[in-house]
Design a protein around this motif. Structure first.
Motif, PDB file in Angstrom:
ATOM      1  N   SER A 175     -13.618   5.106  17.554  1.00  0.00           N
ATOM      2  CA  SER A 175     -14.980   4.903  17.053  1.00  0.00           C
ATOM      3  C   SER A 175     -15.477   6.121  16.278  1.00  0.00           C
ATOM      4  O   SER A 175     -16.070   5.988  15.202  1.00  0.00           O
ATOM      5  CB  SER A 175     -15.930   4.621  18.218  1.00  0.00           C
ATOM      6  N   SER A 176     -15.255   7.303  16.842  1.00  0.00           N
ATOM      7  CA  SER A 176     -15.748   8.515  16.161  1.00  0.00           C
ATOM      8  C   SER A 176     -15.027   8.728  14.836  1.00  0.00           C
ATOM      9  O   SER A 176     -15.632   9.155  13.847  1.00  0.00           O
ATOM     10  CB  SER A 176     -15.570   9.728  17.068  1.00  0.00           C
ATOM     11  N   ALA A 177     -13.735   8.405  14.791  1.00  0.00           N
ATOM     12  CA  ALA A 177     -12.989   8.549  13.527  1.00  0.00           C
ATOM     13  C   ALA A 177     -13.533   7.579  12.476  1.00  0.00           C
ATOM     14  O   ALA A 177     -13.749   7.955  11.316  1.00  0.00           O
ATOM     15  CB  ALA A 177     -11.502   8.309  13.757  1.00  0.00           C
ATOM     16  N   CYS A 178     -13.763   6.332  12.884  1.00  0.00           N
ATOM     17  CA  CYS A 178     -14.310   5.338  11.950  1.00  0.00           C
ATOM     18  C   CYS A 178     -15.680   5.767  11.439  1.00  0.00           C
ATOM     19  O   CYS A 178     -15.979   5.626  10.245  1.00  0.00           O
ATOM     20  CB  CYS A 178     -14.423   3.973  12.637  1.00  0.00           C
TER      21      CYS A 178
ATOM     22  N   TYR B  14     -15.223   8.569   8.898  1.00  0.00           N
ATOM     23  CA  TYR B  14     -14.707   8.081   7.613  1.00  0.00           C
ATOM     24  C   TYR B  14     -15.794   7.348   6.842  1.00  0.00           C
ATOM     25  O   TYR B  14     -15.929   7.501   5.622  1.00  0.00           O
ATOM     26  CB  TYR B  14     -13.518   7.145   7.832  1.00  0.00           C
ATOM     27  N   SER B  15     -16.571   6.520   7.565  1.00  0.00           N
ATOM     28  CA  SER B  15     -17.625   5.746   6.908  1.00  0.00           C
ATOM     29  C   SER B  15     -18.713   6.656   6.343  1.00  0.00           C
ATOM     30  O   SER B  15     -19.164   6.476   5.205  1.00  0.00           O
ATOM     31  CB  SER B  15     -18.217   4.742   7.898  1.00  0.00           C
ATOM     32  N   GLU B  16     -19.133   7.644   7.137  1.00  0.00           N
ATOM     33  CA  GLU B  16     -20.182   8.552   6.682  1.00  0.00           C
ATOM     34  C   GLU B  16     -19.732   9.381   5.484  1.00  0.00           C
ATOM     35  O   GLU B  16     -20.536   9.715   4.609  1.00  0.00           O
ATOM     36  CB  GLU B  16     -20.595   9.470   7.837  1.00  0.00           C
ATOM     37  N   GLU B  17     -18.449   9.723   5.443  1.00  0.00           N
ATOM     38  CA  GLU B  17     -17.931  10.531   4.343  1.00  0.00           C
ATOM     39  C   GLU B  17     -17.451   9.686   3.166  1.00  0.00           C
ATOM     40  O   GLU B  17     -16.941  10.221   2.183  1.00  0.00           O
ATOM     41  CB  GLU B  17     -16.775  11.408   4.855  1.00  0.00           C
ATOM     42  N   GLY B  18     -17.610   8.349   3.283  1.00  0.00           N
ATOM     43  CA  GLY B  18     -17.217   7.473   2.189  1.00  0.00           C
ATOM     44  C   GLY B  18     -15.724   7.378   1.987  1.00  0.00           C
ATOM     45  O   GLY B  18     -15.249   7.111   0.874  1.00  0.00           O
TER      46      GLY B  18
ATOM     47  N   VAL C  77     -12.717   5.351   2.248  1.00  0.00           N
ATOM     48  CA  VAL C  77     -12.321   3.964   2.436  1.00  0.00           C
ATOM     49  C   VAL C  77     -10.837   3.862   2.799  1.00  0.00           C
ATOM     50  O   VAL C  77     -10.448   3.089   3.676  1.00  0.00           O
ATOM     51  CB  VAL C  77     -12.615   3.150   1.158  1.00  0.00           C
ATOM     52  N   THR C  78     -10.000   4.655   2.147  1.00  0.00           N
ATOM     53  CA  THR C  78      -8.551   4.549   2.342  1.00  0.00           C
ATOM     54  C   THR C  78      -8.139   4.754   3.803  1.00  0.00           C
ATOM     55  O   THR C  78      -7.329   3.975   4.324  1.00  0.00           O
ATOM     56  CB  THR C  78      -7.819   5.555   1.430  1.00  0.00           C
ATOM     57  N   PRO C  79      -8.643   5.777   4.511  1.00  0.00           N
ATOM     58  CA  PRO C  79      -8.261   5.904   5.919  1.00  0.00           C
ATOM     59  C   PRO C  79      -8.677   4.709   6.774  1.00  0.00           C
ATOM     60  O   PRO C  79      -7.957   4.322   7.699  1.00  0.00           O
ATOM     61  CB  PRO C  79      -8.993   7.173   6.373  1.00  0.00           C
ATOM     62  N   LEU C  80      -9.833   4.119   6.466  1.00  0.00           N
ATOM     63  CA  LEU C  80     -10.251   2.944   7.224  1.00  0.00           C
ATOM     64  C   LEU C  80      -9.297   1.777   6.985  1.00  0.00           C
ATOM     65  O   LEU C  80      -8.919   1.061   7.920  1.00  0.00           O
ATOM     66  CB  LEU C  80     -11.679   2.542   6.825  1.00  0.00           C
ATOM     67  N   GLU C  81      -8.896   1.589   5.732  1.00  0.00           N
ATOM     68  CA  GLU C  81      -7.922   0.540   5.436  1.00  0.00           C
ATOM     69  C   GLU C  81      -6.592   0.844   6.118  1.00  0.00           C
ATOM     70  O   GLU C  81      -5.905  -0.053   6.620  1.00  0.00           O
ATOM     71  CB  GLU C  81      -7.736   0.427   3.917  1.00  0.00           C
TER      72      GLU C  81
ATOM     73  N   LEU D  84     -15.846  -3.448  10.706  1.00  0.00           N
ATOM     74  CA  LEU D  84     -17.266  -3.320  10.409  1.00  0.00           C
ATOM     75  C   LEU D  84     -17.548  -2.066   9.594  1.00  0.00           C
ATOM     76  O   LEU D  84     -18.298  -2.096   8.614  1.00  0.00           O
ATOM     77  CB  LEU D  84     -18.068  -3.302  11.717  1.00  0.00           C
ATOM     78  N   HIS D  85     -16.947  -0.955   9.971  1.00  0.00           N
ATOM     79  CA  HIS D  85     -17.149   0.282   9.216  1.00  0.00           C
ATOM     80  C   HIS D  85     -16.586   0.158   7.801  1.00  0.00           C
ATOM     81  O   HIS D  85     -17.177   0.672   6.842  1.00  0.00           O
ATOM     82  CB  HIS D  85     -16.486   1.455   9.947  1.00  0.00           C
ATOM     83  N   LEU D  86     -15.452  -0.514   7.672  1.00  0.00           N
ATOM     84  CA  LEU D  86     -14.882  -0.707   6.343  1.00  0.00           C
ATOM     85  C   LEU D  86     -15.790  -1.577   5.489  1.00  0.00           C
ATOM     86  O   LEU D  86     -15.974  -1.328   4.285  1.00  0.00           O
ATOM     87  CB  LEU D  86     -13.485  -1.333   6.466  1.00  0.00           C
ATOM     88  N   LEU D  87     -16.394  -2.584   6.101  1.00  0.00           N
ATOM     89  CA  LEU D  87     -17.350  -3.429   5.373  1.00  0.00           C
ATOM     90  C   LEU D  87     -18.528  -2.592   4.883  1.00  0.00           C
ATOM     91  O   LEU D  87     -18.967  -2.744   3.729  1.00  0.00           O
ATOM     92  CB  LEU D  87     -17.837  -4.565   6.277  1.00  0.00           C
ATOM     93  N   HIS D  88     -19.050  -1.717   5.713  1.00  0.00           N
ATOM     94  CA  HIS D  88     -20.162  -0.856   5.294  1.00  0.00           C
ATOM     95  C   HIS D  88     -19.741   0.012   4.105  1.00  0.00           C
ATOM     96  O   HIS D  88     -20.536   0.260   3.186  1.00  0.00           O
ATOM     97  CB  HIS D  88     -20.622   0.018   6.456  1.00  0.00           C
ATOM     98  N   SER D  89     -18.510   0.465   4.117  1.00  0.00           N
ATOM     99  CA  SER D  89     -18.020   1.274   2.998  1.00  0.00           C
ATOM    100  C   SER D  89     -17.960   0.444   1.716  1.00  0.00           C
ATOM    101  O   SER D  89     -18.328   0.923   0.633  1.00  0.00           O
ATOM    102  CB  SER D  89     -16.628   1.830   3.330  1.00  0.00           C
TER     103      SER D  89
END
Length: 1404
Positions: A949-952, A955-959, A961-965, A984-989
């Motif tokens: 969760s903290s990693a996601c 990644y989301s806060e820093e924009g 996208v590639t690590p989330l994918e 969900l975090h990837l969707l927000h990105s």
């Protein structure tokens, strides 16, 4: 040739479509058999966003039930049909459900219900579908796709054409997933032609084709037996630009398994190994199931031998076993059971296994002979000592088949465990409900045959009500005598029948009929069983005469009980029906019958509150007329209980009942509001007014000056400061100069800041300026590159000063100073300033503050220098600064040796699990997904959702996208990882970049991979699609105020009850909306929402109260989210966070430590231990739990060697601490479960004894003493070390004796302790164990004799009061009196042994 032509046809078909191929691979929902839902553990994720208000208003609604299902899935990976049917009934009752809820229910009807056969699951989903459709709940294409998936998993036959026609009728457009699953359906039947038609249709619609389609075609060819064409599909995939994955090869393996082609399977596996393609355990299980189902069980051993048993293996294995049993393949199922890692208790004992196996064997109605065979196998191999009982329990609660259950009971009886009466109750109830009286007769006669004589309770509750009902339905008159006659024909005595019939009549409020029976049938009617039912019936019927009559006969039977000795307590006195009155009972007044009558009246007064005076005025004369008296003691109790209800008339009647002449007659915070200071504008206006009036304004100006400085109003502060300096009568204080210095430093004016600092020192050279103000000054100077001033400021700060708490803002400023130098690559100044700040106690060496030391070298591209600095930090301060960034650099440089160095250091400091997760994220950020996945598949690697969760979030806060994918790809098919939050975090990105096409593709991919989108996901996606004028292809949930990842608000409610006094640091957060939402989330059990509130609260810079953290940790542990609970605990206990604050409640910490010990997680326990004080460890029995963890993890020998090193190097001043920390209970566990380590332990124990620490050798003596055949060794230790030791620990010996009912062991212990200087309390504890064993065996006379013997050595107060009360109760039940007065409990009469004091008990 035909296969080659067929392959060529597919090549042509895919030509021109390859550009549309999507790389979103999916799990194989189209295998020949149904398989376990890969995302079962997160199927209900969307519930985290449901309305809190709705939950609080409808606690028993559909949503609450789905939450319960969610917990079942998380815990075991499956649910039952009964649970689903209950949820369906709730949906029908409420006549409403959301679109998401209905989707969840549909998806649950496949492999999540492995106990049921596919056809049963299909009927269930069709029933749910009809209900959803009938209630008018909106459905979109995702519902139809979910239905298709369930059909595939259940191998249900349906018409694709009619399915598409139904979609067209409803106006719903099929999507890519729909066509893929229709292709899978055709291929499941081996219909390649039908699949080709759908594929052609997809091409016409220009829908992308993914790996799942190819896998379906491979399966289709395999179904036809055309394995050459199936293999040819691999070539087609390569030509289409889509390399075959592990799923593809697994599908091919299933095809060969169906044919039993072992050699081809081996060749494919070799090919996978060569290509570094990993086949996971679940794929092997699919291959095994297909092979066995198609008649090739000989392949089982080889396939099972290839399994790696990684995380989630047991859940998958259980589901496969259930399917195997359904198919009648229990022999293979048992083999699989034996491969499952066996869990162990915290004391090291192995837990029994196979409960589910036996229950399902019974439920599937497998032959009883086979059930008994596996019961015997499990008991013989020490896998499950209660196997027969488990099978019997299932037969009694699930199938309720008399023949099956009775056969199991007979087997149990042959093993020395005769069946109890209550075993037969479910069978009798089932037969009675069906009206099968003949069947009930056979069961009753079986009970006699098996010596489980049916007693009054059996007859009252499970036989007689059905006999009476049967007579009524048959049109017969309700002749109660005929019920007794019928039972007599079944072998039941008249007395037993009458006892049961009276109980049944009273339960139905028929006191008159019951009284008629007791007058005509003499029996010993049970006072305990009839007391409360009679009082309830009297309150309802007011039939005082019948009540008195029944009570009279109870007393009469009690008198006979006291004069009749029976061999069997269960066999009631048998007398033929007779209307002749019983002979009158003569003799002296006996107090026992009077006490019995008094007990009835006391219970009546306790049960009935309103109108009890009137009841007593009518009842007491009726009792008096029948000669029923009570004792004086009863009267005193009654008077106290009646209170204001006691009248003169009642008092007079009670007096009559105490007459000795009575002989029974035969009847055959408010919080203070702080001062609100004025705003700057108000102060300025007030200053103008006061100056105009000519009043003194210096105090007002001082206040305004402080306000300017604190609000960083530079212009106003400078102007006012100049006025004050010109006013010669104004006195500047140290605080005024400090405010000026801080203001100018904050505004990056170093010259002015230095000037006012000097003025402050001129005023008082010994002043210690507040650290935070100096740090802001240092930051200002560093930015101006005035390093000489920096060194001077730091060096002149006194070392001896009051240390203030380090806030987040303070630490952030320190980091900015160091990071500014690191970014500039100024290594020399950075290291010098860091050391100076450290020396003067401005900072502590945390990972955050040491990070710039490593980063400075990376900025210079000096990786070797960065690595050396990293190692220096770890060796000197135990930190791992900038570890992830350094690891990424090494991964990019492919420097495996240096990367291993970092990992080894991290493992030593943070433990293996945390270090491996860090490495996973490093690999993902570098795009090395295969390496990340291999780590996540590591056997024994525990899931840490909080790390994910903290990693996601980062990644989301820093924009990024590639690590989330990459995370989505790397965690695919790993059932123990919750991937919905990553989506969900990837969707927000995607929303941030307004990429609607990718966002929509994400929704499609979730359908492919069977991941349930949450309401928040769907609402967010719908908003994005509408923003880009794209049609929303699903039913959008209604926006609600919810607890969610995005931090949406929820309705606020007032706290119930009075608030406790706030903890330190809580005042600032107690009214925070985030904290209030947190408490609401905890209250309803929404752990995910609580975690989000915690994160939001911390992001606001507020401190979470320790009481709230404790609630969160406890909730996480209850939900088996141990990793998150551990991380939160470690974070709070860390010095930089806790800062001397309160300890998390010991109860919660013990709960956590026990769970970690059960998992064998020594790393986490050690980490927590490093953060606790010696006293806190003692409070938690920490060392005992750490020892258990070592034992569970198989490292008991390592732990003993650590103890050896500790005592070898111990100084004299350390011995007391070492003695207190020795794990008594854990040591017993090691000796009990690892006899091979006894020589090593004995050697260590003697080293302890040589230093005058006898606890280890005492533990060894207890283990020897309790083990048969080790008497010589025990005696040797006793004589050498313990015979003069006054604090001998013997509780383990007593526990062993009680568990085995071994009186001889207690006798030996008493004999050994005869001349020992142990206290009377210690001896009393041993005698108490002896008495307890006698009481457990219902040998009350022997228990009294043991008390008599004990009193020759110790006082009655030294014996355990609880044991004495149990003995007293047992003696009085037999009609005898207890000859001792049990002393009241006080500090001096505690029964706990002085030799096993309380701390020691906790350790054991």
């Amino acid at each position: 040739m035909s296969s080659l032509l067929r392959t060529s046809k597919f090549i042509k078909l895919f030509t021109g479509v390859s550009r549309n191929i999507t790389l979103h691979s999916k799990r194989r929902e189209i295998l020949i058999n149904a398989r376990y839902n890969q995302e079962s553990s997160i199927i209900f994720r969307s519930l985290a966003t449901q309305s809190v208000e709705r939950v609080r208003q409808n606690e028993n609604t559909l949503e609450r039930s789905l939450r319960r299902l969610d917990m079942d899935v998380r815990r075991s990976g499956r649910i039952t049909r009964k649970e689903l049917e209950e949820v369906l009934e709730e949906m029908k009752h409420s006549r409403s459900a959301t679109s998401s809820q209905s989707l969840m229910l549909i998806r649950c009807c496949g492999n999540l219900v492995p106990e049921e056969k596919p056809e049963v699951r299909t009927k269930l989903v069709q029933k749910i579908w009809e209900t959803i459709d009938g209630l008018g709940i909106p459905m979109d294409i995702s519902h139809y796709n979910a239905l298709l998936r369930v059909y595939l998993e259940n191998q249900h036959e349906f018409s694709p054409a009619e399915f598409l026609k139904d979609l067209e009728t409803k106006g719903i457009e099929p999507n890519r997933v729909t066509y893929q699953r229709l292709i899978a359906h055709y291929c499941q039947k081996g219909d390649i032609a039908g699949a080709t038609q759908i594929l052609q249709h997809m091409k016409e619609k220009q829908l992308p084709v993914n790996e799942g389609v190819f896998n379906s075609l491979i399966m289709g060819h395999a179904q036809c037996g055309d394995m050459e064409s199936a293999k040819g599909m691999l070539v087609v995939m390569e030509q289409a630009g889509l390399p075959p994955s592990a799923e593809t090869y697994a599908t091919l393996l299933c095809g060969f398994a169906k044919l039993g082609d072992v050699e081809s399977i081996r060749n494919i596996l070799k090919e996978c190994d060569a290509k570094q393609i990993d086949i996971i355990d679940r794929d092997y299980m699919d291959v095994l199931y297909v092979a066995v189902k198609n008649g090739h069980p000989e392949m089982a051993d080889e396939i099972l031998g290839r399994m790696r048993r990684v995380a989630g293996y047991n859940q998958d294995a259980v589901n496969l076993i259930l399917k195997m049993i359904n198919d009648g393949k229990e022999d293979i199922a048992y083999k699989i059971l034996l491969t499952m890692p066996r869990p162990v208790r915290t004391d090291g004992d192995e837990l029994p296994i196979g409960n589910f196996f036996l229950r399902h064997m019974v439920k599937a109605e497998r032959p009883v002979e086979k059930i008994l065979f596996y019961c015997n196998e499990m008991e013989k191999n020490s896998l499950n000592a209660r196997a027969h009982l488990i099978a019997l329990e299932a037969a009694l609660t699930v199938t309720k088949l008399p023949e099956q259950a009775i056969t199991l009971m007979q087997a149990l009886s042959e093993n020395g465990s005769p069946p109890r009466r209550h075993y037969f109750w479910p069978i009798l109830a089932s037969l009675g409900q069906k009206g099968n009286i003949d069947g009930m007769k056979e069961v009753i006669m079986k009970m006699f045959e098996m010596k489980a004589i049916p007693g009054g309770e059996t007859l009252r509750d499970y036989v007689i009500p059905y006999l009476v009902e049967y007579q009524s339905k048959g049109g017969k008159d309700q002749n109660l005598d005929s019920v007794i006659s019928t039972l007599r024909g079944w072998g039941v005595s008249s007395a037993s029948s009458a006892n049961g019939l009276v109980g049944a009549l009273i339960a139905k409020m028929k006191l008159k009929e019951a009284a008629d029976i007791v007058k005509r049938y003499r029996a010993r009617y049970s006072p305990l069983a009839l007391m409360r039912p009679m009082n309830i019936a009297l309150g309802s019927t007011k039939d005082y005469e019948s009540y008195a009559t029944i009570l009279s006969q109870i007393v009469s039977g009690y008198n006979r009980l006291r004069t009749t000795v029976t061999q069997e307590a269960d066999v009631e006195e048998e007398v033929e029906a007779d209307v002749t009155p019983v002979e009158e009972n003569t003799g002296a007044v006996n107090s026992q019958p009077r006490k019995l009558v008094g007990s009835f009246i006391l219970d009546l007064c306790g049960y009935i509150r309103a109108g009890r005076s009137d009841i007593l005025l009518s009842l007491l004369p009726a009792l008096h007329n029948l000669g029923l008296g009570i004792t004086t003691e009863n009267v005193e109790f009654l008077q106290q209980r009646l209170g204001h209800d006691l009248t003169p008339e009642i008092s007079s009647l009670l007096g009559k009942l105490t007459s000795e002449e009575l002989t029974p007659v035969n009847v055959s915070v408010d919080q203070d509001v702080g001062f609100q200071t004025l705003e700057i504008k108000d102060l300025e206006n007030l200053l103008v007014v006061q100056e105009a009036k000519g009043n003194a304004t210096r105090g007002l100006k001082r206040q305004l000056y402080g306000a300017y400085c604190r609000s960083r109003n530079l212009e106003g502060a400078k102007k006012l400061l100049q006025e004050l300096e010109e006013d010669r009568e104004f006195v500047f204080t140290e605080g005024a100069y400090a405010l000026a210095m801080d203001l100018f430093a904050t505004c990056d004016l170093p010259d002015d800041a230095i000037k006012y600092r000097q003025k402050l020192l001129d005023l008082n050279p010994n002043t210690a300026i507040e650290d935070f103000k100096l740090i802001r000054l240092i930051e200002c100077l560093v930015k101006a590159n005035r390093f000489e001033d920096v060194h001077k400021v730091i060096s002149e700060q006194p070392s001896e000063r009051k240390m203030e708490s380090r806030s987040f803002g303070y630490n952030s400023t320190c980091w900015r100073i160091l990071n500014f130098l690191a970014e500039a690559g100024n290594v020399e100044e950075l290291e010098k300033i860091f050391n100076e700040l450290l020396e003067k106690s401005f900072i502590e060496p945390t990972n955050i503050l040491m990070g710039p030391l490593v980063n400075a070298y990376l900025k210079r591209n000096d990786i070797e220098g960065a690595l050396k600095q990293f190692e220096w930090c770890s060796e000197k301060y135990g930190g791992t600064p900038f570890k992830n960034q350094l690891a990424c650099k090494l991964i990019e440089a492919e420097d495996a040796v240096s990367l291993q160095r970092i990992t080894d250091i991290s493992t030593r400091i943070h433990g293996e699990v945390n270090s491996l997760y860090d490495l996973v994220f490093s690999f993902i950020e570098c795009g090395r997904l295969k390496q990340a996945r291999r780590i996540l598949e590591t056997p024994g690697l525990r899931n840490r959702p909080n790390r994910l969760s903290s990693a996601c979030r980062r990644y989301s806060e820093e924009g990024l996208v590639t690590p989330l994918e990459g995370l989505i790809e790397a965690t695919k098919d790993l059932v123990h990882i919750d991937r919905s939050e990553v989506y969900l975090h990837l969707l927000h990105s995607y929303c941030k970049s307004n990429d609607a096409e990718k966002a929509l593709g994400l929704w499609m991919q979730m359908q492919d991979e069977d991941v349930q989108p949450s309401d928040e996901f769907l609402i967010t996606l719908a908003k994005l699609l509408r923003k880009n004028d794209i049609k929303v292809p699903f039913i959008e949930p209604k926006p609600i105020m919810a607890l969610s990842v995005s931090g949406q608000a929820i309705p606020q409610t007032k706290e119930a009850g009075s608030r406790k006094k706030p903890e330190e640091g809580e005042n600032s957060t107690s009214k925070s909306p985030s904290l209030q939402r947190f408490r609401q989330a905890i209250r309803i059990g929404d752990t995910d929402a609580a975690l989000q509130c915690k994160a939001k609260l911390e992001a606001e810079g507020k401190k979470m109260p320790v009481s709230a953290l404790a609630l969160l940790v406890e909730q996480l542990l209850k939900n088996d989210r141990i990793g998150e609970a551990t991380a939160i605990t470690e974070n709070y206990l860390s010095p930089e966070v806790r800062q001397g604050g309160k300890l998390i409640p010991p109860r919660v910490l013990r709960f956590l430590l026990n769970r970690l010990a059960h998992l064998g997680d020594t790393d986490s326990i050690t980490n927590i231990g490093n953060l606790l004080t010696v006293d806190e460890k003692r409070l938690l029995s920490f060392d005992n739990r750490l020892c258990n963890a070592y034992m569970v993890s198989g490292k008991a020998e390592e732990y003993l060697k650590d103890l050896d090193k500790q005592i070898e190097s111990a100084k004299d001043e350390d011995l007391q601490t070492i003695e207190e920390e020795f794990p008594r209970g854990g040591a017993i566990g090691i000796l009990k479960n690892h006899p091979e380590l006894i020589p090593l332990y004995e050697k260590i124990a003697k080293k302890y004894a040589a230093r005058n620490i006898l606890i280890p050798i005492n533990v060894l003596w207890a283990a020897y003493f309790s083990t048969q055949g080790k008497e010589t060794e025990a005696n040797a230790i006793w004589k050498e070390y313990l015979h003069n030791y006054p604090r001998v620990m013997f509780q383990y010996v007593c526990q062993t004796a009680r568990a085995n009912k071994d009186i001889s062991l207690i006798d030996r212990l008493l004999d050994t302790m005869k001349d020992s200087p142990v206290t009377d309390a210690a001896k009393g504890s041993v005698y108490s164990s002896l008495i307890d064993i006698h009481v457990s065996d219902t040998k009350f006379d022997e228990g009294l004799q043991a008390v008599k013997v004990a009193l020759q050595e110790v006082s009655l107060g030294s014996l355990n009061r609880r044991v004495l009360y149990r003995l007293k109760q047992g003696v009085e039940i037999t009609g005898k009196s207890f000859p001792y007065t049990i002393p009241k409990q006080n500090a001096s009469s505690s029964s706990s042994s002085s030799s096993d004091d309380e701390p020691d008990k906790k350790k054991e």
